[in-house]
Motif scaffolding. Structure first.
Motif, PDB file in Angstrom:
ATOM      1  N   UNK A  48       0.828  -1.200   0.000  1.00  0.00           N
ATOM      2  CA  UNK A  48       0.000   0.000   0.000  1.00  0.00           C
ATOM      3  C   UNK A  48       0.869   1.259   0.000  1.00  0.00           C
ATOM      4  N   UNK A  49       1.795   1.320   0.955  1.00  0.00           N
ATOM      5  CA  UNK A  49       2.636   2.509   1.089  1.00  0.00           C
ATOM      6  C   UNK A  49       3.884   2.146   1.871  1.00  0.00           C
ATOM      7  N   UNK A  50       4.957   2.872   1.601  1.00  0.00           N
ATOM      8  CA  UNK A  50       6.200   2.652   2.323  1.00  0.00           C
ATOM      9  C   UNK A  50       6.872   3.985   2.619  1.00  0.00           C
ATOM     10  N   UNK A  51       7.651   4.014   3.700  1.00  0.00           N
ATOM     11  CA  UNK A  51       8.329   5.237   4.107  1.00  0.00           C
ATOM     12  C   UNK A  51       9.766   4.915   4.504  1.00  0.00           C
ATOM     13  N   UNK A  52      10.677   5.771   4.059  1.00  0.00           N
ATOM     14  CA  UNK A  52      12.084   5.600   4.398  1.00  0.00           C
ATOM     15  C   UNK A  52      12.337   6.280   5.734  1.00  0.00           C
ATOM     16  N   UNK A  53      12.825   5.525   6.704  1.00  0.00           N
ATOM     17  CA  UNK A  53      12.962   6.029   8.068  1.00  0.00           C
ATOM     18  C   UNK A  53      13.895   7.227   8.138  1.00  0.00           C
ATOM     19  N   UNK A  59       6.389   6.350  -0.729  1.00  0.00           N
ATOM     20  CA  UNK A  59       6.002   5.799  -2.023  1.00  0.00           C
ATOM     21  C   UNK A  59       4.680   5.085  -1.818  1.00  0.00           C
ATOM     22  N   UNK A  60       3.778   5.260  -2.803  1.00  0.00           N
ATOM     23  CA  UNK A  60       2.429   4.707  -2.668  1.00  0.00           C
ATOM     24  C   UNK A  60       2.061   3.843  -3.861  1.00  0.00           C
ATOM     25  N   UNK A 104      13.576   1.237  -2.469  1.00  0.00           N
ATOM     26  CA  UNK A 104      12.140   1.367  -2.274  1.00  0.00           C
ATOM     27  C   UNK A 104      11.430   0.203  -2.957  1.00  0.00           C
ATOM     28  N   UNK A 105      10.506  -0.384  -2.247  1.00  0.00           N
ATOM     29  CA  UNK A 105       9.802  -1.532  -2.793  1.00  0.00           C
ATOM     30  C   UNK A 105       8.505  -1.762  -2.040  1.00  0.00           C
ATOM     31  N   UNK A 106       7.498  -2.200  -2.753  1.00  0.00           N
ATOM     32  CA  UNK A 106       6.251  -2.663  -2.148  1.00  0.00           C
ATOM     33  C   UNK A 106       6.063  -4.157  -2.414  1.00  0.00           C
ATOM     34  N   UNK A 107       7.162  -4.827  -2.660  1.00  0.00           N
ATOM     35  CA  UNK A 107       7.149  -6.271  -2.822  1.00  0.00           C
ATOM     36  C   UNK A 107       7.261  -6.908  -1.442  1.00  0.00           C
ATOM     37  N   UNK A 108       6.266  -7.653  -0.989  1.00  0.00           N
ATOM     38  CA  UNK A 108       6.326  -8.216   0.364  1.00  0.00           C
ATOM     39  C   UNK A 108       7.531  -9.118   0.596  1.00  0.00           C
ATOM     40  N   UNK A 109       8.072  -9.700  -0.461  1.00  0.00           N
ATOM     41  CA  UNK A 109       9.235 -10.575  -0.299  1.00  0.00           C
ATOM     42  C   UNK A 109      10.467  -9.817   0.172  1.00  0.00           C
ATOM     43  N   UNK A 110      10.468  -8.502   0.016  1.00  0.00           N
ATOM     44  CA  UNK A 110      11.606  -7.685   0.430  1.00  0.00           C
ATOM     45  C   UNK A 110      11.600  -7.364   1.909  1.00  0.00           C
ATOM     46  N   UNK A 111      10.526  -7.677   2.616  1.00  0.00           N
ATOM     47  CA  UNK A 111      10.364  -7.241   3.994  1.00  0.00           C
ATOM     48  C   UNK A 111      10.664  -8.371   4.968  1.00  0.00           C
TER      49      UNK A 111
END
Length: 124
Positions: A48-53, A59-60, A104-111
């Motif tokens: 959905x969305x990610x933020x760089x700490x 990124x959405x 930056x990624x919204x791929x769940x495999x990266x988390x």
């Protein structure tokens, strides 16, 4: 190890707003990016969305851009997802995730780290 705890889920009427929270047990030294994902029954997990700490760059996903806002409060080790204009097709389990992956990624495999999720329902 990072423990993530989500809160704020519930039922909202279509067109309404909701704010989700994700509090991390460890933060700056572990994760570069924090993100929100969602998964509806029978569907794949969707970023959905990610933020760089470090810089709060965001990124959405195209489906939520302009309606959802991800934000962080470093002092509270908390990331928020402000959701507005919610649609009837958007009920799902919403998950918070963290990663030390540098891009930056919204791929769940990266988390690397995941919370247990908070349920969002949207009524018509």
């Amino acid at each position: 190890q990072v423990h993530l705890v989500e809160s704020g889920g519930g039922t909202v009427q279509a067109g309404g707003s909701l704010r989700l929270s994700c509090t991390a047990s460890a933060y700056t030294y572990i994760a570069d990016w924090m993100a929100w994902f969602r998964q509806a029954p029978g569907k794949e997990r969707e970023g959905v969305a990610t933020i760089y700490i470090g810089t709060s760059s965001t990124y959405y996903a195209a489906s939520v851009k302009g309606r959802f806002t991800i934000a962080q409060d470093n002092a509270k080790r908390t990331v928020y997802l402000h959701m507005s204009s919610l649609k009837t097709e958007e009920p799902a389990m919403y998950y918070c995730a963290a990663t030390s992956y540098s891009g930056v990624s919204l791929n769940p495999a990266r988390y690397n780290y995941w919370g247990q999720g908070t349920q969002v329902a949207v009524s018509s």
